[in-house]
Scaffold this active site. Structure first.
Site: not given
Ligand SMILES: NC(=O)c1ccc[n+]([C@@H]2O[C@H](COP(=O)([O-])OP(=O)(O)OC[C@H]3O[C@@H](n4cnc5c(N)ncnc54)[C@H](O)[C@@H]3O)[C@@H](O)[C@H]2O)c1
Length: 311
Positions: A143, A15, A147
């Protein structure tokens, strides 16, 4: 008001390089500093760059002060598939680095912080279709847990200290410029490269595994539009659902065959199938649409055409 000066952390990933370029266009190269634990690679060599480890809290504060940073885009994380290989480190890196950034934003009075969440926050008990903004959220990967916890830390720092932190729950991101960094949706990038080079691809997900995905230009635009929106338009301070498209390995293979008729796909699901099965197949992003006007541009055929034009 101080002049906008941006630091991207973890800019060397899938990204980051493209987001850095997007921000260069708006704020000028000299006002956007990319950073990563790795040496500068590719386009990032063209602009200001700092090699640094976000886990070194003192270094982070020092850099923010020295460069008079007003906005941070914190992208460094261990992703869904790599996170499962080292859950303890995934938790530590993803959580502690976010807290360092939020504490710095509070203490140094940064104007804005961006931190991405993921559709990985959702789990097997979340609705599979058009998964809403607010619903049952019981993630099963480290993960996803990191998050989801991170989303609440963002909300906490906004509510308690007024830190203007904003976030998107990205679906799987697909780009032609950079390689994916160890997520469960990586197949949707790999398949294009192998279609061109090998005319075949072995998918690590089953043919009918539908997942939410987004083409990188849409993801960059969504990020910048969210960050540019007036603060009073941002009603979600955890993280916004955001949607681009949804497809399966079988569907993307059929689309690729339109450009490379001899292309063949085979299937050999691995540990990532279980992760994919725990996620929704499509996302309801009506809140992002109504709050700050989000609208995606790319669907599967349009993205496939653009990928082949550029690869
Ligand atoms: N790519 C996707 O499909 C996707 C989907 C949902 C959310 N996201 C989120 O977007 C963000 C960026 O994802 P990405 O795909 O670019 O990931 P990536 O793995 O490609 O890049 C992460 C970057 O962080 C850097 N990094 C790791 N540890 C670091 C440290 N200690 N200090 C400084 N830098 C460090 C890595 O070197 C890497 O360049 C992540 O937070 C990820 O969770 C990505």
């Amino acid at each position: 008001m101080k002049k906008t000066k941006i630091l991207l952390i973890g800019a060397g990933g899938q990204l980051g390089a493209e987001l850095t370029q997007g921000l260069w266009k708006i704020y000028g190269q000299e006002n956007v500093i990319a950073s990563d634990i790795k040496d500068a690679q590719g386009v990032l060599k063209d602009g200001p760059y700092e090699k640094f480890d976000v886990m070194q809290r003192d270094k982070l504060f020092e850099l923010l002060k020295k460069k008079e940073i007003t906005q941070v885009y914190h992208l460094a994380a261990l992703l869904s598939a790599t996170g499962e290989k080292d859950p303890r480190w995934a938790w530590k890196l993803n959580m502690e680095s976010l807290l360092f950034v939020l504490e710095a934003a509070q203490e140094l009075k940064l104007h804005k912080v961006y931190w991405p969440s993921s559709i990985a926050v959702f789990g097997p008990t979340s609705p599979k279709q058009n998964c809403p903004q607010q619903t049952i959220i019981e993630p099963t990967t480290v993960y996803g847990i990191s998050k989801y916890a991170g989303e609440f830390w963002c909300n906490y720092f906004f509510q308690r200290y007024g830190v203007d932190v904003r976030s998107l729950r990205y679906p799987g991101l697909i780009s032609y410029k950079s390689s994916p960094g160890g997520g469960t949706t990586d197949y949707a990038v790999e398949i294009f490269h192998e279609a061109l080079e090998e005319k075949k691809y072995e998918s690590f997900l089953n043919p009918d595994t539908y997942l939410p995905m987004m083409y990188m230009p849409d993801a960059i635009r969504a990020t910048i539009e969210l960050m540019e929106a007036p603060a009073n338009k941002i009603s979600v301070r955890t993280s916004y659902n955001i949607s681009g498209m949804s497809f399966s390995p079988k569907e993307i293979a059929a689309e690729i065959k339109k450009f490379i008729p001899e292309f063949e796909i085979s299937y050999k699901p691995d540990y990532r199938q279980k992760i994919a099965d725990s996620w929704p197949q499509s996302i309801d992003d009506s809140k992002a649409r109504s709050d700050w006007g989000w609208k995606q541009e790319f669907d599967l055929p349009k993205m496939t055409r653009d990928m082949f034009e550029n690869l």
